[in-house]
Scaffold this active site. Structure first.
Site, PDB file in Angstrom:
ATOM      1  N   HIS A 128       0.847  -1.207   0.000  1.00 46.63           N
ATOM      2  CA  HIS A 128       0.000   0.000   0.000  1.00 46.63           C
ATOM      3  C   HIS A 128       0.867   1.236   0.000  1.00 46.63           C
ATOM      4  O   HIS A 128       1.880   1.280   0.688  1.00 46.63           O
ATOM      5  CB  HIS A 128      -0.891   0.032   1.255  1.00 46.63           C
ATOM      6  CG  HIS A 128      -1.717  -1.202   1.431  1.00 46.63           C
ATOM      7  ND1 HIS A 128      -1.207  -2.356   1.963  1.00 46.63           N
ATOM      8  CD2 HIS A 128      -3.011  -1.457   1.124  1.00 46.63           C
ATOM      9  CE1 HIS A 128      -2.159  -3.281   1.982  1.00 46.63           C
ATOM     10  NE2 HIS A 128      -3.262  -2.760   1.483  1.00 46.63           N
ATOM     11  N   LYS A 154      -1.331  -7.882  -4.338  1.00 50.51           N
ATOM     12  CA  LYS A 154      -2.294  -6.775  -4.215  1.00 50.51           C
ATOM     13  C   LYS A 154      -1.506  -5.467  -4.149  1.00 50.51           C
ATOM     14  O   LYS A 154      -0.646  -5.303  -3.273  1.00 50.51           O
ATOM     15  CB  LYS A 154      -3.140  -6.941  -2.950  1.00 50.51           C
ATOM     16  CG  LYS A 154      -4.059  -5.738  -2.715  1.00 50.51           C
ATOM     17  CD  LYS A 154      -4.772  -5.794  -1.373  1.00 50.51           C
ATOM     18  CE  LYS A 154      -5.415  -4.443  -1.077  1.00 50.51           C
ATOM     19  NZ  LYS A 154      -5.949  -4.357   0.282  1.00 50.51           N
ATOM     20  N   LYS A 306     -16.001  21.942 -20.383  1.00 50.15           N
ATOM     21  CA  LYS A 306     -16.629  21.960 -21.710  1.00 50.15           C
ATOM     22  C   LYS A 306     -15.766  22.725 -22.727  1.00 50.15           C
ATOM     23  O   LYS A 306     -15.698  22.338 -23.895  1.00 50.15           O
ATOM     24  CB  LYS A 306     -18.022  22.581 -21.630  1.00 50.15           C
ATOM     25  CG  LYS A 306     -19.021  21.726 -20.845  1.00 50.15           C
ATOM     26  CD  LYS A 306     -20.399  22.361 -20.824  1.00 50.15           C
ATOM     27  CE  LYS A 306     -21.330  21.596 -19.892  1.00 50.15           C
ATOM     28  NZ  LYS A 306     -22.690  22.098 -19.903  1.00 50.15           N
ATOM     29  N   ASP A 347     -26.692  20.519 -25.019  1.00 51.00           N
ATOM     30  CA  ASP A 347     -27.439  21.413 -24.130  1.00 51.00           C
ATOM     31  C   ASP A 347     -28.381  22.304 -24.927  1.00 51.00           C
ATOM     32  O   ASP A 347     -29.560  22.456 -24.587  1.00 51.00           O
ATOM     33  CB  ASP A 347     -26.489  22.312 -23.325  1.00 51.00           C
ATOM     34  CG  ASP A 347     -25.830  21.571 -22.172  1.00 51.00           C
ATOM     35  OD1 ASP A 347     -26.437  20.608 -21.663  1.00 51.00           O
ATOM     36  OD2 ASP A 347     -24.718  21.956 -21.776  1.00 51.00           O
TER      37      ASP A 347
HETATM   38  P1  NAP Z   1     -23.234  30.154 -14.732  1.00 51.50           P
HETATM   39  O1  NAP Z   1     -22.428  30.051 -15.971  1.00 51.50           O
HETATM   40  O2  NAP Z   1     -22.540  30.293 -13.426  1.00 51.50           O
HETATM   41  O3  NAP Z   1     -24.218  31.424 -14.902  1.00 51.50           O
HETATM   42  C1  NAP Z   1     -25.044  31.824 -13.861  1.00 51.50           C
HETATM   43  C2  NAP Z   1     -25.973  32.933 -14.324  1.00 51.50           C
HETATM   44  O4  NAP Z   1     -26.864  33.221 -13.243  1.00 51.50           O
HETATM   45  C3  NAP Z   1     -25.236  34.220 -14.645  1.00 51.50           C
HETATM   46  O5  NAP Z   1     -25.915  34.897 -15.659  1.00 51.50           O
HETATM   47  C4  NAP Z   1     -25.331  34.985 -13.321  1.00 51.50           C
HETATM   48  O6  NAP Z   1     -25.265  36.386 -13.482  1.00 51.50           O
HETATM   49  C5  NAP Z   1     -26.731  34.612 -12.897  1.00 51.50           C
HETATM   50  N1  NAP Z   1     -26.915  34.743 -11.457  1.00 51.50           N
HETATM   51  C6  NAP Z   1     -26.502  33.890 -10.492  1.00 51.50           C
HETATM   52  N2  NAP Z   1     -26.877  34.335  -9.276  1.00 51.50           N
HETATM   53  C7  NAP Z   1     -27.540  35.499  -9.487  1.00 51.50           C
HETATM   54  C8  NAP Z   1     -28.175  36.426  -8.616  1.00 51.50           C
HETATM   55  N3  NAP Z   1     -28.200  36.233  -7.303  1.00 51.50           N
HETATM   56  N4  NAP Z   1     -28.774  37.495  -9.148  1.00 51.50           N
HETATM   57  C9  NAP Z   1     -28.767  37.709 -10.490  1.00 51.50           C
HETATM   58  N5  NAP Z   1     -28.185  36.862 -11.371  1.00 51.50           N
HETATM   59  C10 NAP Z   1     -27.583  35.773 -10.865  1.00 51.50           C
HETATM   60  O7  NAP Z   1     -24.210  28.911 -14.556  1.00 51.50           O
HETATM   61  P2  NAP Z   1     -24.886  28.045 -15.735  1.00 51.50           P
HETATM   62  O8  NAP Z   1     -24.032  26.879 -16.027  1.00 51.50           O
HETATM   63  O9  NAP Z   1     -25.262  28.958 -16.829  1.00 51.50           O
HETATM   64  O10 NAP Z   1     -26.165  27.484 -14.996  1.00 51.50           O
HETATM   65  C11 NAP Z   1     -27.286  28.335 -14.712  1.00 51.50           C
HETATM   66  C12 NAP Z   1     -28.479  27.471 -14.338  1.00 51.50           C
HETATM   67  O11 NAP Z   1     -28.865  26.677 -15.452  1.00 51.50           O
HETATM   68  C13 NAP Z   1     -28.199  26.498 -13.197  1.00 51.50           C
HETATM   69  O12 NAP Z   1     -29.282  26.524 -12.304  1.00 51.50           O
HETATM   70  C14 NAP Z   1     -28.129  25.152 -13.870  1.00 51.50           C
HETATM   71  O13 NAP Z   1     -28.578  24.111 -13.038  1.00 51.50           O
HETATM   72  C15 NAP Z   1     -29.078  25.345 -15.038  1.00 51.50           C
HETATM   73  N6  NAP Z   1     -28.770  24.417 -16.129  1.00 51.50           N
HETATM   74  C16 NAP Z   1     -29.758  23.553 -16.484  1.00 51.50           C
HETATM   75  C17 NAP Z   1     -29.531  22.650 -17.509  1.00 51.50           C
HETATM   76  C18 NAP Z   1     -30.617  21.694 -17.862  1.00 51.50           C
HETATM   77  O14 NAP Z   1     -30.346  20.710 -18.564  1.00 51.50           O
HETATM   78  N7  NAP Z   1     -31.849  21.960 -17.453  1.00 51.50           N
HETATM   79  C19 NAP Z   1     -28.310  22.632 -18.183  1.00 51.50           C
HETATM   80  C20 NAP Z   1     -27.322  23.557 -17.805  1.00 51.50           C
HETATM   81  C21 NAP Z   1     -27.562  24.443 -16.763  1.00 51.50           C
HETATM   82  P3  NAP Z   1     -23.847  37.130 -13.540  1.00 51.50           P
HETATM   83  O15 NAP Z   1     -23.395  37.036 -14.961  1.00 51.50           O
HETATM   84  O16 NAP Z   1     -24.178  38.510 -13.124  1.00 51.50           O
HETATM   85  O17 NAP Z   1     -22.950  36.429 -12.589  1.00 51.50           O
END
Ligand code: NAP
Length: 520
Positions: A128, A154, A306, A347
């Site tokens: 180990h 092992k 990504k 996506d």
């Molecule tokens: P991200 O790149 O971190 O972007 C987050 C976004 O939310 C930015 O525009 C951010 O604004 C805004 N935001 C976060 N907190 C905020 C607040 N308190 N007030 C105002 N704006 C706020 O995240 P992401 O990957 O795009 O994901 C965003 C959401 O999409 C997540 O909930 C994720 O689960 C969902 N999603 C869903 C799928 C699906 O298959 N359904 C796929 C991908 C993502 P700023 O630019 O000002 O920071």
């Protein structure tokens, strides 16, 4: 066949007896009595435990681990040696002795002498390293086999990174009679894929409180990873991300492989670091096309890799779906087509298809629709790219105005400033911010005054299933679309890209809902 050994790591014999029963009920093949945990090291206690294991029809492995190699508490060498020879006399099927100790005359000699009197038992000689990989693991296996040709070597070491797993997988391929484990969360694939290499056994814990090594997985997790179906020619898929432990994808894809009766498994790939580590991993697999590398066929790619997946494809001359290139993100990577790799983004397709279906049209039916997109992060990028591609009229709102403006410029659409406080004029509103996501389930990106009858409100947030935004939209007479509709469609598209088969949507839906209900 690779056997699953469950360590019984209890300090009190009564608890150890209960754990033996439990391991048996849950499907262990071997119970490993970890004597270094027990307070009572008497011959009677060992005998009771061996008998309990035999009574439930399990094979018995007895280990009294040296603290230098991960043992629970300090126990004198002579006592540890005594326990192993006693275990052979009392009918243990396997004993495990550290190779380093076995090489000492006063340990190795009595064990070998006792073993000669019980030749049907097996001797595991283990090494180990909790700091990281061994410098020369093959040399170590050769030394073990040279010293004791009938022993099972092992080798267990800590994987500090997924790329540390290559040494273990190479070794497992070269020495199928050896047990090879890369410990820690990054090493889980070496445990899951043990049957692929014909390894004699690997270890599973009863529950996360009773792990005896970092990264050990529960018996039920092995079932989730289709343990009993993995063979030498099983195709391997996986999810590359950081973190990946809570991803729904492994359970989803493995359920689909089960339903389709496919010879395939889907594993988590915890990828720490950036582009350099990401490319080392893929290059590592592709350079092993003559061996197990050829069985890896595709990866889902998630945060934060990504863009690394896209860069990798561009640098390697792989083919990239044009819209994935524009989005700057590849979430589906296929390898193994000779030396070729290919990348897509499912996506945007998931979002656009979910929207089109609710509107009773196809993607092109979204042409000319006016859509307000809230957010300018990764999800918004994919949604905006998909909508602009089909000719929708998109308006972006975002908290950080510069980000929103840049995104709008890139895709030739409109930026309208901060998240709207008054009614938006658009027919469709899509929330691509993380506002409202578990645990902040009472938060909303816009006020409910924005909603009106007939409007479509799509929330990409899928945890919880029904966000507050969707509930308010429904009460105002708007048409809600849940985030899981996007997730489900992107998964269906990914399954098709990986396998060329249409997955059963109901199975995907059921699986996603079941997984999400566990996290809420
Ligand atoms: P991200 O790149 O971190 O972007 C987050 C976004 O939310 C930015 O525009 C951010 O604004 C805004 N935001 C976060 N907190 C905020 C607040 N308190 N007030 C105002 N704006 C706020 O995240 P992401 O990957 O795009 O994901 C965003 C959401 O999409 C997540 O909930 C994720 O689960 C969902 N999603 C869903 C799928 C699906 O298959 N359904 C796929 C991908 C993502 P700023 O630019 O000002 O920071």
């Amino acid at each position: 066949m690779t056997l699953l050994a469950v360590p019984i790591a209890q300090t009190r014999v009564e608890n150890a007896l209960v754990a033996v029963e439990s391991a048996s009920r849950q499907g262990a093949d071997i119970v490993e009595l970890r004597m270094d945990y027990l307070e009572d090291l008497s011959s009677e206690c060992l005998g009771r435990l061996i008998l309990a294991g035999k009574r439930v029809g399990k094979l018995i492995l007895v280990t009294c681990r040296d603290q230098m190699e991960g043992g629970y508490r300090p126990i004198e060498q002579s006592i540890r040696r005594e326990i192993l020879t006693l275990a052979l006399r009392q009918g243990a099927d396997f004993i495990d002795c550290e190779f380093r100790n076995f090489q000492q005359y006063e340990v190795g000699k009595p064990i070998l002498e006792e073993w000669q009197r019980h030749p049907s038992a097996r001797l595991i000689l283990s090494a180990h390293n909790f700091q990281g990989p061994f410098e020369d693991p093959a040399g170590l296996v050769n030394s073990i086999l040279a010293g004791c040709p009938r022993a099972i070597p092992k080798i267990a070491y800590t994987a500090r990174h997924i790329n540390d797993c290559f040494a273990a997988l190479d070794l497992a391929g070269e020495y199928p009679s050896a047990i090879v484990i890369a410990m820690g969360p990054a090493g889980q694939i070496t445990r899951i894929l043990a049957p692929k290499f014909g390894s004699p056994l690997t270890y599973a814990c009863l529950d996360t409180d009773s792990t005896t090594a970092p990264g050990q997985m529960g018996l039920s997790q092995f079932r989730d990873y289709r343990w009993n179906s993995i063979r030498s020619d099983t195709r391997v898929y996986g999810i590359i991300g950081n973190p990946v432990a809570h991803s729904m994808s492994p359970i989803l894809f493995n359920t689909l492989f089960d339903a389709e009766q496919m010879n395939a498994v889907y594993v988590p790939i915890l990828m720490e670091g950036g582009y350099s580590e990401f490319s080392d991993f893929l290059n590592g697999l592709r350079s092993r096309q003559g061996t197990y590398g050829r069985d890896f066929h595709g990866f889902s790619v998630t945060i934060p890799h990504k863009s690394n997946a896209l860069e990798y494809l561009l640098r390697q001359g792989g083919s990239v779906e044009p819209l994935a290139s524009r989005i700057g993100a590849v979430n589906t990577l296929r390898i193994g087509y000779g030396e070729l790799t290919a990348g897509n983004n499912t996506d945007y397709a998931g979002a656009i298809d979910a929207l089109a279906q609710v509107l009773g049209t196809d993607r092109h039916g979204l042409h000319g629709k006016s859509v307000a997109v809230l957010g300018a992060g990764g999800a918004a990028r994919a949604v905006v790219a998909g909508l602009c591609d089909v000719g929708a009229k998109v308006t972006i709102y975002n908290r950080t105005q510069e980000k929103g403006r840049l995104l709008a410029e890139e895709f030739h659409c409109r930026f309208a400033g901060l998240l709207p406080s008054t009614q938006v004029p658009d027919e469709i509103v899509i929330n691509c911010t993380s506002i409202g996501m578990y645990p902040n389930v009472n938060d909303m990106p816009v006020s409910p005054d924005n909603f009106r009858s007939g409007m479509v409100v799509f929330d990409t947030v899928y945890n919880p299933l029904d966000t507050r935004l969707l509930k308010e939209a429904r009460s105002a007479g708007a048409i809600p679309i849940r985030g899981i509709e996007m997730f489900i469609r992107q998964a269906l598209a990914q399954f098709w890209l990986f396998t060329g088969r249409q997955a059963n949507e109901e199975i995907v839906r059921e699986c996603v809902i079941r997984s999400l209900s566990k996290t809420q």
